[in-house]
Design a protein around this motif. Structure first.
Motif, mmCIF file in Angstrom:
data_model
loop_
_atom_site.group_PDB
_atom_site.id
_atom_site.type_symbol
_atom_site.label_atom_id
_atom_site.label_comp_id
_atom_site.label_asym_id
_atom_site.label_seq_id
_atom_site.Cartn_x
_atom_site.Cartn_y
_atom_site.Cartn_z
ATOM 1 N N SER A 47 5.332 1.920 3.264
ATOM 2 C CA SER A 47 3.875 2.005 3.199
ATOM 3 C C SER A 47 3.338 3.271 3.843
ATOM 4 O O SER A 47 2.173 3.344 4.217
ATOM 5 N N SER A 48 4.198 4.278 4.011
ATOM 6 C CA SER A 48 3.714 5.605 4.388
ATOM 7 C C SER A 48 4.116 6.587 3.291
ATOM 8 O O SER A 48 4.405 7.743 3.548
ATOM 9 N N PRO A 81 0.827 -1.213 0.000
ATOM 10 C CA PRO A 81 0.000 0.000 0.000
ATOM 11 C C PRO A 81 0.858 1.258 0.000
ATOM 12 O O PRO A 81 2.004 1.263 0.456
ATOM 13 N N THR A 82 0.292 2.359 -0.508
ATOM 14 C CA THR A 82 1.007 3.638 -0.495
ATOM 15 C C THR A 82 0.813 4.390 0.812
ATOM 16 O O THR A 82 1.475 5.404 1.049
ATOM 17 N N SER A 83 -0.105 3.948 1.652
ATOM 18 C CA SER A 83 -0.333 4.586 2.945
ATOM 19 C C SER A 83 -0.615 3.507 3.976
ATOM 20 O O SER A 83 -0.956 2.379 3.638
ATOM 21 N N SER A 84 -0.463 3.860 5.236
ATOM 22 C CA SER A 84 -0.598 2.858 6.286
ATOM 23 C C SER A 84 -1.568 3.310 7.354
ATOM 24 O O SER A 84 -1.846 4.500 7.517
ATOM 25 N N MET A 85 -2.090 2.328 8.075
ATOM 26 C CA MET A 85 -2.962 2.573 9.218
ATOM 27 C C MET A 85 -2.285 2.036 10.466
ATOM 28 O O MET A 85 -1.743 0.924 10.459
ATOM 29 N N TYR A 86 -2.327 2.833 11.530
ATOM 30 C CA TYR A 86 -1.789 2.445 12.827
ATOM 31 C C TYR A 86 -2.921 2.433 13.849
ATOM 32 O O TYR A 86 -3.802 3.303 13.822
ATOM 33 N N ILE A 87 -2.902 1.470 14.740
ATOM 34 C CA ILE A 87 -3.692 1.519 15.963
ATOM 35 C C ILE A 87 -2.706 1.822 17.081
ATOM 36 O O ILE A 87 -1.834 0.999 17.381
ATOM 37 N N GLY A 93 -2.564 -6.867 1.392
ATOM 38 C CA GLY A 93 -3.662 -6.740 0.436
ATOM 39 C C GLY A 93 -4.655 -5.646 0.741
ATOM 40 O O GLY A 93 -5.547 -5.402 -0.062
ATOM 41 N N GLY A 94 -4.575 -4.974 1.891
ATOM 42 C CA GLY A 94 -5.567 -3.954 2.174
ATOM 43 C C GLY A 94 -5.626 -3.564 3.635
ATOM 44 O O GLY A 94 -4.865 -4.056 4.470
ATOM 45 N N THR A 95 -6.561 -2.696 3.958
ATOM 46 C CA THR A 95 -6.691 -2.102 5.277
ATOM 47 C C THR A 95 -7.880 -2.701 6.013
ATOM 48 O O THR A 95 -8.938 -2.917 5.416
ATOM 49 N N VAL A 96 -7.719 -2.944 7.301
ATOM 50 C CA VAL A 96 -8.838 -3.447 8.085
ATOM 51 C C VAL A 96 -9.881 -2.345 8.250
ATOM 52 O O VAL A 96 -9.563 -1.164 8.315
ATOM 53 N N ASP A 97 -11.147 -2.747 8.321
ATOM 54 C CA ASP A 97 -12.243 -1.807 8.530
ATOM 55 C C ASP A 97 -12.519 -1.728 10.030
ATOM 56 O O ASP A 97 -13.469 -2.303 10.541
#
Length: 817
Positions: free
Chosen positions: A160-161, A118-124, A133-137
């Motif tokens: 991925s950021s 991915p070109t961007s990332s999600m952090y908790i 393959g993708g981001t959690v909802d």
């Protein structure tokens, strides 16, 4: 035949939000649920640069959505908060099937299992949860704030950021007081079914130095797309005779007859419902006043039935599906955070293990429909993809229904470790430095079946797998991506009001793929290793790639007055390269994004105005493409270079009980080099003089609209011991280019601009909260993206639209203990 998730979707944006509409979040504790964010009046404390500091002092374009703001906008899922982040765009096939982009940094070919990261990332909190393959909802409840960081964040957040980082900051255990809350909602789509949710949390002090915080939720989303009756007739390869060649020795030629099928058993109104449940638990332990330990666990289960894209040819929110569709997404994250001090330096350790299982069953039947029309070349030779006729072993002279069923499963893991230190924040020189490692895997299981194919008596034109299944094409691939890095970012006040900024990150990556992908034909195992697994004839994929390098950040910040700050930064983000599974197709290299940005953070009495202007150079952008004759298999290429420029900003003010806010972004993103054609023999990118490019220079990048923005007006008035409110929000986004290449775009077309309006009213008193809302009040038929369930080169003519949700009415009740 891996499904290419390449949508032309919704776009949003990422702008800094004012402290007038976001609550103060100190020591990661949320404001009381009954308090309005506008009442805080102080600075917002964020950790976007891995240390606590005021939002108005951070030289970075960042949007912060506090807990109360999230409640006011009825945010529960990814689609909800992406709508109010104007610099963020995304592509999606439905719940848990989305990819996030910032500032238009998208080629439309991201989100592939065997392709680009991915070109961007999600952090908790401090732990990344974006999978290959993708981001959690992630279900949004009991969240202190969401921080959306625009632009490359590579020095502090790594791979991925490339385009930005989305951080969800949870509420932490609080040993000072007991608190709890329960919330319930009932809703209904005007053109759909009923839904609702039940949520709650409890914070229990166990001692003066220890507390436990537990939250849980259940949510049911009603459906709004109808599967209407239909029939289709397969020609079963009627056409010119097949040449008498050794390759076609088992091909019966032009002997098939038509086959008509119906979807009568699957006809249903409102068939795309979703059920989601899960919870979170965190134990906070204060060891000695300087050191604390917080272990936590998060679990979420989601089952989505039906498809979430409709067929414009059938009518608004209508489809004709011939196979049952579903997506099951189950994941957990176990994390441990340790914070403390060595002398007056802060020390933080953050480690996590993330596991995710996805079972996706799309209606893949349009792949069969497409190949039923793509059988022969102009020379009369059979097209080397799937033909669509198979003798029915139970009915001599008849043929099987060739409708192809896709069974797609992924098992993801992500193991992360980070150790960092930070010098005192009250000194002229401030340093944050650390080391990071990440190991993530994806075990890819994909079967593409035709019911009864395994029972067909040989010889037939396509051999069966040895396990006797109905599978025609199979993938059993393990992908492993490893990242290691050291980083440092420093600030130095050369004079009290002028600060220099410098950062770097040195990284190494090692990425591998291995296993099998293909049909059971012998040519797929010419260069391979034997397999002991009866499901696959051999291991025909075994590739590795290694990269290392360094990226940077530099800038200057000028605090002109206590309420006015301006900054200028230059930074580079990166995304590691990887491997293509097809033999002879070159690996793809890392791409980089250079960001040149000037920004401002200002406050003038009751008005806050923040913004940034930026210019970005994207080099060797990674792009996923399915060449013709590859059975839908996606290859990833370094397509070329692009440039992106734009401006983003927001304004907010409060005048007594009236709160006004608005945010918007303008982005212009285009290729700066030609994206040439794929060579039909080598399947690599080749630029031949005289050949038209697949996407010429100055082609607009897909996914992101040129403009997206929203505006909210909220009025609060005391009513007895409580406070009543009325709120309205208008959101607008422009049209988008659906795909990068001209052929794909011509097959699918653009999305059009649209506007939605949401209203809500309510009252809070004592411990109680009651509200009602009407989303998409005027029933806008906006389309967020256009896509096809299989590669656009094959199924583009059968593309579908991912819509804004239709008009919805709901009632919410809450009680705070």
């Amino acid at each position: 035949m891996i499904k290419a998730i390449r949508t032309a979707p919704l776009a949003c944006a990422l702008l800094s939000t004012t402290s007038l509409v976001i609550p103060v979040v100190a020591r990661a504790q949320a404001e009381p649920a009954a308090a309005s964010e506008a009442d805080s009046g102080g600075d917002i404390i964020v950790t976007a640069q891995r240390r606590s500091e005021s939002l108005q002092k951070v030289p970075l374009s960042i949007n912060v959505l506090g807990e109360q703001k999230l409640k006011e906008q009825n945010v529960a899922s990814f689609d909800d908060y992406a709508k109010i982040l104007p610099s963020v765009s995304f592509q999606s096939f439905g719940p848990s099937q989305s990819q996030i982009f910032f500032r238009g940094v998208s080629s439309g070919g991201d989100g592939l299992h065997i392709g680009p990261l991915p070109t961007s990332s999600m952090y908790i909190d401090d732990i990344p949860v974006t999978t290959i393959g993708g981001t959690v909802d992630f279900h949004v409840y009991d969240i202190a704030r969401i921080e959306a960081l625009a632009g490359p964040q590579g020095t502090l957040f790594g791979a991925s950021s490339l385009s930005g980082v989305l951080r969800l900051i949870t509420n932490k255990p609080d040993p000072t007081a007991f608190s709890a809350s329960v919330d319930a909602e009932a809703n209904k789509f005007s053109k759909g079914d009923f839904g609702g949710s039940l949520e709650g949390y409890v914070n229990i002090p166990l001692s003066e130095t220890m507390a436990l915080r537990v939250s849980g939720f259940y949510k049911k989303d009603g459906g709004y797309i109808d599967n209407i009756p239909g029939t289709r007739t397969f020609t079963l390869d009627d056409g010119p005779p097949v040449p008498d060649t050794p390759e076609n020795a088992n091909d019966p030629g032009n002997t098939a007859t038509n086959k008509t099928v119906t979807n009568a058993a699957l006809v249903k109104d409102d068939y795309n419902d979703v059920e989601t449940y899960g919870g979170r638990a965190a134990l906070g332990i204060d060891l000695d006043g300087n050191w604390s330990v917080t272990p936590s666990i998060i679990y979420q289960h989601q089952k989505a039935n039906g498809g979430f894209l409709y067929d414009p040819k059938k009518g608004y929110l209508k489809v004709t599906d011939y196979l049952p569709s579903s997506n099951k997404d189950e994941w957990y994250q176990a994390a441990l955070t340790i914070t403390g001090k060595l002398s007056d330096w802060d020390v933080t350790y953050a480690g996590g293990y993330f596991g995710r299982k996805v079972d996706n069953r799309p209606d893949y039947s349009y792949y069969s429909v497409a190949y039923d029309t793509y059988t022969y070349t102009s020379s009369g030779s059979r097209y080397h993809g799937y033909a669509t006729y198979f003798p029915d072993p139970n009915n001599p002279g008849e043929f099987l229904d060739p409708t192809q069923n896709a069974i797609l499963k992924d098992k993801y893991t992500k193991f992360t470790q980070e150790l960092r230190i930070a010098s005192p924040s009250d000194k002229p020189f401030r340093l944050t430095a650390g080391a990071f490692m990440q190991i993530q895997t994806d075990k890819i299981f994909a079967d593409y079946n035709v019911k009864g194919f395994g029972s067909v008596v040989s010889p037939i034109w396509l051999p069966q797998f040895a396990d006797g299944s109905d599978t025609m094409f199979r993938t059993r691939i393990k992908r492993k991506d490893q990242d290691y890095a050291v980083f440092a970012q420093a600030e130095y006040d050369i004079v009290p009001d002028v600060t220099l900024i410098a950062g770097m990150r040195g990284f190494m990556s090692h990425n591998t793929i291995s296993g099998f992908s293909g049909t059971a034909t012998a040519r797929n195992c010419l260069i391979s290793t034997p397999s002991t697994d009866p499901a696959v004839p051999c291991h025909n994929v075994d590739k590795a790639s290694d990269e290392s390098g360094m990226i940077y950040k530099a800038g200057v910040k000028y605090q002109m007055t206590p309420d006015v700050m301006v900054y200028a930064t230059v930074s580079r983000g990166y995304r590691p390269g990887g491997n293509n599974r097809r033999p002879g197709v070159n690996p793809f290299k890392s791409d980089t994004l250079d960001n040149y940005e000037v920004g401002w953070k200002t406050r003038f009495g009751p008005v806050t105005l923040n913004g940034a202007a930026f210019y970005e150079k994207w080099k060797k952008l990674q792009f996923g493409l399915v060449p013709l004759g590859q059975n839908g298999v996606t290859n990833t290429y370094n397509a070329g270079d692009a440039r992106i420029y734009g401006i983003e900003g927001d304004i907010a003010a409060r005048f007594g009980g009236l709160i006004l806010s608005a945010a918007g972004t303008y982005v212009d993103a285009k290729l700066t080099t030609d994206f040439c054609q794929v060579d039909p023999v080598t399947k690599n990118i080749v630029c031949n003089p005289g050949d038209p490019p697949a996407a010429p220079k100055r082609t607009r990048l897909p996914i992101m609209p040129r403009f997206k923005g929203d505006a909210t007006a909220r009025y609060e008035v005391p009513v007895g011991s409580g406070k009543a409110f009325a709120q309205g929000t208008v959101s607008h986004q422009g049209g988008t280019r659906s795909f990068l290449t001209d052929a794909d775009f011509a097959a699918v077309g653009p999305t059009k601009a649209f506007t939605t309006v949401d209203f809500s009213i309510g009252i809070n008193w004592d411990h109680y909260r009651v509200s009602a809302f009407l989303d998409n009040a005027f029933s806008s038929h906006g389309v967020l993206s256009l896509n096809s369930v299989c590669a656009t080169q094959i199924c583009g003519q059968y593309s579908r639209a991912y819509p804004t949700t239709p008009q919805m009415f709901g009632i919410k009740l809450g009680y705070d203990y």
